[in-house]
Design a protein around this motif. Structure first.
Motif, PDB file in Angstrom:
ATOM      1  N   VAL A   1      29.682 -46.244 -64.376  1.00  0.00           N
ATOM      2  CA  VAL A   1      29.291 -45.770 -63.040  1.00  0.00           C
ATOM      3  C   VAL A   1      28.305 -44.621 -63.164  1.00  0.00           C
ATOM      4  CG1 VAL A   1      30.135 -44.595 -60.974  1.00  0.00           C
ATOM      5  CG2 VAL A   1      31.353 -46.569 -61.834  1.00  0.00           C
ATOM      6  N   PHE A   2      28.582 -43.682 -64.048  1.00  0.00           N
ATOM      7  CA  PHE A   2      27.678 -42.546 -64.254  1.00  0.00           C
ATOM      8  C   PHE A   2      26.311 -43.015 -64.727  1.00  0.00           C
ATOM      9  CE2 PHE A   2      25.964 -39.181 -67.005  1.00  0.00           C
ATOM     10  CZ  PHE A   2      25.807 -38.182 -66.056  1.00  0.00           C
ATOM     11  N   LEU A   3      26.298 -43.928 -65.701  1.00  0.00           N
ATOM     12  CA  LEU A   3      25.036 -44.444 -66.224  1.00  0.00           C
ATOM     13  C   LEU A   3      24.267 -45.202 -65.148  1.00  0.00           C
ATOM     14  CD1 LEU A   3      23.332 -44.799 -68.822  1.00  0.00           C
ATOM     15  CD2 LEU A   3      24.553 -46.945 -69.165  1.00  0.00           C
ATOM     16  N   GLY A   4      24.958 -46.032 -64.382  1.00  0.00           N
ATOM     17  CA  GLY A   4      24.301 -46.796 -63.323  1.00  0.00           C
ATOM     18  C   GLY A   4      23.744 -45.901 -62.228  1.00  0.00           C
ATOM     19  N   LEU A   5      24.518 -44.895 -61.803  1.00  0.00           N
ATOM     20  CA  LEU A   5      24.036 -43.987 -60.763  1.00  0.00           C
ATOM     21  C   LEU A   5      22.893 -43.120 -61.270  1.00  0.00           C
ATOM     22  CD1 LEU A   5      27.353 -42.913 -59.027  1.00  0.00           C
ATOM     23  CD2 LEU A   5      25.646 -44.561 -58.238  1.00  0.00           C
TER      24      LEU A   5
END
Length: 159
Positions: A21-25
């Motif tokens: 999620v962090f990488l995608g955001l």
């Protein structure tokens, strides 16, 4: 080794999910803030958009395909990370046996959800998203997963 995995439980899935999620955001933030998705020579489309005189197909035709694909991939990564712990929990609760769900199985099922959401986002960009299409695509992806499950179980029976 099985005892260590059993003791860790959902922690690896939650950590991987938070990381995805962090990488995608982070990727979405970078794409949205640093790239111009349209060809600079097609600024007439921007004016026509403000006047409500352009359709979605003309906008997507002028868009930079690489940026759109990177945006959709970032959406897929973020959604995959978001649903990864939920998919693990559902697999653990709905599994008939006492076996732990396979890591790759959980990741694949979470990726199906990410692909489905990215496809729905793309359809919304085209202004062709509808309930029937959403349900049909979800059913097709669910059938793919069911067929993969049946194939896996059949191969394990014959070994």
């Amino acid at each position: 080794m099985r005892d260590v995995v059993r003791r860790l439980g959902a922690i690896p899935f939650v950590l991987l999910g938070v990381g995805l999620v962090f990488l995608g955001l982070l990727a979405l933030n970078h794409i949205v803030n640093n790239f111009w998705p349209f060809d600079v020579e097609r600024l007439d489309l921007i004016r026509a958009t403000a006047r409500m005189q352009v359709d979605a197909a003309a906008l997507l035709e002028a868009a930079n395909l690489e940026i759109l694909l990177a945006f959709l991939a970032a959406v897929m990564v973020a959604v995959t990370g978001l649903v990864l712990p939920l998919v693990y929990y559902l697999n653990k609760r709905l599994r008939a046996s006492d076996q732990l769900p396979s890591f790759l199985l959980v990741l694949r099922q979470a990726m199906w959800v990410g692909i489905w959401v990215a496809f729905c986002v793309w359809l919304q960009m085209n202004r062709t998203l509808g309930l029937a299409v959403v349900l049909l695509v979800a059913a097709v992806l669910a059938m793919f997963e069911i067929l993969l499950q049946v194939r896996t179980r059949a191969s394990s029976v014959f070994e």
